[in-house]
Motif scaffolding. Structure first.
Motif: not given
Length: 171
Positions: A134-153
């Motif tokens: 009864g609603g919609g649909r959506e997608v959120v995309r975020l970049p990720v580098a693995w393994p992290p060399k430093e803390a990232r958000t």
């Protein structure tokens, strides 16, 4: 002699980087002002940018429907369905769980544990897809580098079915 060995061991441990990287995903499910609210089905996965490799992180769906009826609506998570959802046997330990109430939900994954125990180094995209009856649909995309060399958000926001989505990486 024992003291020098302990000192050497302590020095090696202090200078060796930790091996347990961490990936946390925070997803906000907004409360929508509708007459009949249905909790959204949500899928989260990582796609390796240079190949078709997909790592399933989470699938939230109605597991309490009689005769496993909740699985029939999983195909409404269209992008996830095409990227491996149709081949997945649900429920899958460490990946599938029940739908969630509106609010903020955090999932944390560590190296050496499913489902990210076999992630190879590289650039990925985290995808969070929501679909609601009864609603919609959506997608959120975020970049990720693995393994992290430093803390990232990295953060993104849906328009209606998803609120803020944040991924945090810690080496």
């Amino acid at each position: 002699m024992k003291c020098s060995r302990l000192l050497l061991l302590a020095l090696v441990c202090a200078t060796t980087p930790g091996m347990a990287a961490e990936l946390s995903v925070k997803v906000e499910i907004p409360q929508l002002p509708v007459a009949e609210y249905h909790r959204p089905y949500i899928a989260m996965w990582l796609e390796k940018n240079d190949t078709a490799q997909v790592t399933q992180l989470a699938v939230w769906y109605d597991q309490k429907k009689r005769d496993n009826g909740g699985t029939k609506w999983l195909k409404d998570l269209r992008q996830w369905w095409r990227k491996g959802g149709r081949e997945m046997e649900v429920p899958l330990d460490a990946v599938t769980s029940a739908t969630r109430t509106p609010g903020i939900h955090t999932l944390t994954y560590s190296t050496g544990k499913a489902p990210i125990d076999k992630l190879v180094a590289g650039d990925y995209t985290l995808l969070v897809e929501a679909a609601r009856e009864g609603g919609g649909r959506e997608v959120v995309r975020l970049p990720v580098a693995w393994p992290p060399k430093e803390a990232r958000t990295a953060s993104g926001k849906g328009l209606e079915e998803l609120g803020n989505v944040t991924v945090q990486l810690k080496p």
